[in-house]
Design an enzyme around this catalytic site. Sequence first.
Site, PDB file in Angstrom:
ATOM      1  N   LYS A 114       0.818  -1.216   0.000  1.00  0.00           N
ATOM      2  CA  LYS A 114       0.000   0.000   0.000  1.00  0.00           C
ATOM      3  C   LYS A 114       0.851   1.265   0.000  1.00  0.00           C
ATOM      4  O   LYS A 114       0.449   2.283  -0.549  1.00  0.00           O
ATOM      5  CB  LYS A 114      -0.979  -0.007   1.182  1.00  0.00           C
ATOM      6  CG  LYS A 114      -2.135  -0.979   0.992  1.00  0.00           C
ATOM      7  CD  LYS A 114      -3.216  -0.793   2.035  1.00  0.00           C
ATOM      8  CE  LYS A 114      -4.372  -1.752   1.796  1.00  0.00           C
ATOM      9  NZ  LYS A 114      -5.344  -1.741   2.902  1.00  0.00           N
ATOM     10  N   LYS A 196      -6.201 -12.294  -8.604  1.00  0.00           N
ATOM     11  CA  LYS A 196      -7.458 -12.315  -7.857  1.00  0.00           C
ATOM     12  C   LYS A 196      -8.430 -11.234  -8.338  1.00  0.00           C
ATOM     13  O   LYS A 196      -7.999 -10.136  -8.692  1.00  0.00           O
ATOM     14  CB  LYS A 196      -7.114 -12.090  -6.378  1.00  0.00           C
ATOM     15  CG  LYS A 196      -8.231 -12.330  -5.409  1.00  0.00           C
ATOM     16  CD  LYS A 196      -7.746 -12.109  -3.983  1.00  0.00           C
ATOM     17  CE  LYS A 196      -8.832 -11.439  -3.158  1.00  0.00           C
ATOM     18  NZ  LYS A 196      -8.424 -11.082  -1.820  1.00  0.00           N
ATOM     19  N   LYS A 199     -11.664  -5.210  -6.540  1.00  0.00           N
ATOM     20  CA  LYS A 199     -12.450  -4.025  -6.886  1.00  0.00           C
ATOM     21  C   LYS A 199     -11.563  -2.850  -7.269  1.00  0.00           C
ATOM     22  O   LYS A 199     -12.021  -1.896  -7.874  1.00  0.00           O
ATOM     23  CB  LYS A 199     -13.427  -3.641  -5.777  1.00  0.00           C
ATOM     24  CG  LYS A 199     -12.857  -3.491  -4.404  1.00  0.00           C
ATOM     25  CD  LYS A 199     -14.009  -3.312  -3.393  1.00  0.00           C
ATOM     26  CE  LYS A 199     -13.702  -4.001  -2.086  1.00  0.00           C
ATOM     27  NZ  LYS A 199     -14.865  -4.236  -1.253  1.00  0.00           N
TER      28      LYS A 199
END
Length: 331
Positions: A114, A196, A199
């Site tokens: 992140k 994967k 969103k």
Amino acid sequence: MKDKKIILSGIQPTGTFTLGNYIGAVSNWKKLQEDYNCIYMIANMHAITVRQDPTALRHNTLKAYALLLACGIDPERSIAFIQSHNRCHAELNWVLACSTQFGELSRMTQFKAKSEKHPDDINAGLFTYPVLMAGDILLYQSDLVPVGIDQKQHLELARDIAQRFNQKYGETFTIPDAYIGEVGAKIMSLQDPTSKMSKSDENPNSCIFILEDKDTIIRKFKRAITDSDTCVRFAEGKDGINNLITIYSCVTGKSFDEIEREFDGKGYGDFKIAVGEAVSDHLAPVRNEFDRLMTDKDYLKDCYTKGAEKAERIAYRTVSKAYKKVGFLQL
Ligand code: TRP
């Protein structure tokens, strides 16, 4: 509450859930209600570790809560609440942070990922995110935590923190285990079936959102990346088709063999449409219930208010115990 084991999980209120969240997590949460005391939380405090628009966050939190109920979480039977409604989370967070090492947090792969993604906002909350999560789990003396592979490292850390605290101050927290589901199907991106379904993917065709309408869902499945073979069968190297077979199996309950037989002699085109229709039909009751709940804000408010009260009652006991153990003078 101790007659059955306690299961706790959380989901962030970022946008709406994906088909991957639904099949991989929330639809299982519904089943767990039969055998466990379940606690499900909308992790809105975790959400602000990345920049959020306040109005959107508020709205998305309510939506995520409504979705949880629409997916079959029963607020009478389980505890369904919103993290920030229970102040114990912030309180235990501080105490646990003082039992967590800088080095441990530096090793968290999600923090590294992140920080690379948001180099202009590497805030301290992002760094201590796993401590907040450890608190979520430990506050309720949870026995089991169903988490995906991406959260496994955080759960391990929660166990380490709990063990260390117990050693230093005496028995305070239950040591949580990972809950490994029976199937645990992992749903992959429709555009890159080796990664994967997410969103945050930039290509909107890669991801199905559970509130999307039938036409959109079918269109996305029609565009799903497959291979140059023509035969619907589960095999190595056929990641795209394997993913579609997995999805079809999850929403219809059919086995892979049955599916291969059903589409014997038919092409990928027919199969993709069938998957799209089956997914849309499967999600239709969730969509309808969500729409109904969103028109009944009083009911939602009543549910999350009661959920917060129930959550706080349990969590308060744990924080009080932790406060006492570390030597805070009691008021
Ligand atoms: N970090 C989790 C995620 O992003 C959400 C979460 C917050 C959670 N607190 C939790 C999951 C406690 C399990 C237990 O997926």
